[in-house]
Design a protein around this motif. Structure first.
Motif, PDB file in Angstrom:
ATOM      1  N   VAL A   1       0.901  -1.348  -0.009  1.00 21.43           N
ATOM      2  CA  VAL A   1      -0.424  -0.308  -0.343  1.00 21.43           C
ATOM      3  C   VAL A   1       0.943   1.200   0.246  1.00 21.43           C
ATOM      4  CG1 VAL A   1      -1.792   1.269   1.152  1.00 21.43           C
ATOM      5  CG2 VAL A   1      -1.867  -1.340   1.135  1.00 21.43           C
ATOM      6  N   LEU A   2       0.703   2.189  -0.488  1.00 19.18           N
ATOM      7  CA  LEU A   2       1.395   3.658  -1.015  1.00 19.18           C
ATOM      8  C   LEU A   2       0.805   4.389   0.276  1.00 19.18           C
ATOM      9  CD1 LEU A   2       3.001   5.247  -2.535  1.00 19.18           C
ATOM     10  CD2 LEU A   2       1.559   6.178  -4.027  1.00 19.18           C
ATOM     11  N   SER A   3       1.454   4.396   1.511  1.00 23.26           N
ATOM     12  CA  SER A   3       0.687   4.723   2.754  1.00 23.26           C
ATOM     13  C   SER A   3       0.670   6.682   2.725  1.00 23.26           C
ATOM     14  CB  SER A   3       1.218   4.047   3.863  1.00 23.26           C
ATOM     15  OG  SER A   3       2.593   4.333   3.529  1.00 23.26           O
ATOM     16  N   SER A   4       1.497   6.572   2.535  1.00 18.66           N
ATOM     17  CA  SER A   4       2.303   8.337   2.753  1.00 18.66           C
ATOM     18  C   SER A   4       2.737   8.563   1.394  1.00 18.66           C
ATOM     19  CB  SER A   4       2.478   8.662   3.840  1.00 18.66           C
ATOM     20  OG  SER A   4       3.852   8.628   4.568  1.00 18.66           O
ATOM     21  N   PHE A   5       2.855  10.062   1.142  1.00 19.86           N
ATOM     22  CA  PHE A   5       4.200  10.523  -0.336  1.00 19.86           C
ATOM     23  C   PHE A   5       3.885  12.120   0.173  1.00 19.86           C
ATOM     24  CE2 PHE A   5      -0.106  10.041  -2.171  1.00 19.86           C
ATOM     25  CZ  PHE A   5      -0.335  10.967  -2.856  1.00 19.86           C
ATOM     26  N   GLU A   6       5.090  13.028  -0.740  1.00 18.88           N
ATOM     27  CA  GLU A   6       4.399  14.199  -0.645  1.00 18.88           C
ATOM     28  C   GLU A   6       5.238  14.803  -2.341  1.00 18.88           C
ATOM     29  OE1 GLU A   6       7.214  17.496   1.170  1.00 18.88           O
ATOM     30  OE2 GLU A   6       5.603  16.378   2.453  1.00 18.88           O
ATOM     31  N   GLY A   7       4.978  15.525  -2.889  1.00 18.47           N
ATOM     32  CA  GLY A   7       5.096  15.570  -4.241  1.00 18.47           C
ATOM     33  C   GLY A   7       4.660  14.876  -5.411  1.00 18.47           C
TER      34      GLY A   7
END
Length: 322
Positions: free
Chosen positions: A61-67
């Motif tokens: 799961v792609l739980s968090s990201f930025e940009g």
């Protein structure tokens, strides 16, 4: 001659006695023997577990990201990432300039991708997670759980390097051409290279794998990063496009103004710098798998104005003025 009367009288008695003795076992079996215990009920049939069910597929799961983070499902188009997006085998994730992303496999694995990094999902099950690092730098944290053994494998694209652990934290960098550096922060990591040769990289150590070679013997992660630049000697540049070369340790990651620059197997690289009129500040950063970094800055001035010829007022070709 007829039998004596006494013998005729004994014959019925003997026959009756024989019949009584013969009936005793039958009577004991029918009236005196304890009945056998009842048989237990038959067990219900056990379900057959196939190999596919034993390795139940789970999701990353792609739980968090930025940009700027993008995802591609199989051969489909690239699309913008969304929080808690599930990732399955053949899915690809990439981070852009100045971006990062964290991918989770339940409570077992956390994989943090730095900027300009690309990964693809290879295999997922309760016992194994396998991810391909196309390029860039990623840090994996694998947590052991009671009665559950989960192995995480991070394999380098276009190379032979493969790092695996069941519990620990390590960082892998890949220059995109198979030159890989692995540094371990916690636990032990098995790093495999050409022809299955491997080393155990323990906490505080690193090892390097070049294409077609076995891993180097693990040594201590350097506290500093080697970076040497060959800047132009002229203060003013006449061309808007300038090639600058540099050298760092193999497996280190090089960024120029936040953009990743490919290095070769020996850590050498070339920067193609675009200059604008006036002063241009160029920043080069080298990052090791242990987290240490080294930066170099240089101001490069572009001057495309006309070259002024200075007239010799004395009309001489040399020597000193009179």
């Amino acid at each position: 001659m007829a039998a004596p009367p006494s013998r005729r009288r004994q014959a019925p008695f003997l026959i009756g006695l024989v019949l009584i003795l013969a009936a005793l076992p039958v009577g004991w079996f029918v009236f005196l023997r304890e009945p056998p215990a009842p048989l237990p009920p038959p067990e219900p049939p056990r379900p057959v577990v196939t190999a596919a069910e034993a390795k139940k597929v789970v999701e990353l799961v792609l739980s968090s990201f930025e940009g700027d983070v993008q995802v591609r499902h199989g051969e489909g188009p690239w699309e913008s990432a969304s929080k808690d997006m599930p990732l399955r085998p053949t899915d690809v994730v990439r981070t852009g300039r100045g971006s990062w992303a964290v991918v989770l496999n339940g409570e077992s694995v956390e994989l943090r991708m730095e900027a300009d990094t690309e990964i693809s999902v290879e295999e997922l099950s309760d016992e194994l997670s396998k991810v391909l690092l196309g390029s860039g730098l990623a840090t994996a944290t694998v947590r052991g759980r009671p009665n559950v053994r989960h192995t995480f494998v991070l394999k380098a694209k276009n190379g032979d390097a493969e790092a695996s652990t069941s519990q620990g934290t390590f960082t892998m960098s890949n220059n995109g051409k198979g030159t890989v550096s692995v540094g371990t922060r916690e636990g032990d990591v098995k790093l495999t290279g050409k022809e299955g040769k491997f080393v155990i990289v323990r906490a505080g150590q690193r090892s390097i794998v070049r294409p077609g070679q076995a891993p180097t013997e693990p040594d201590a992660i350097p506290s500093t990063v080697f970076l040497k630049m060959e800047w132009p000697t002229r203060k003013k540049q006449r061309k808007a496009e300038l090639a600058v070369t540099g050298h760092t340790d193999p497996g280190n990651r090089v960024m120029v103004d936040g953009v990743s620059v490919p290095t070769d197997a020996d850590g050498r690289f070339t920067l193609n710098v675009s200059l604008k009129d006036g002063t241009n500040t160029v920043q080069v950063t080298a990052v090791g798998v242990g987290g240490a970094r080294q930066e170099e800055k240089r101001d490069l001035r572009l001057d495309t104005g006309p070259i002024m010829d200075v007239e010799n007022p004395w009309g001489t070709t040399g020597g000193s003025a009179p």
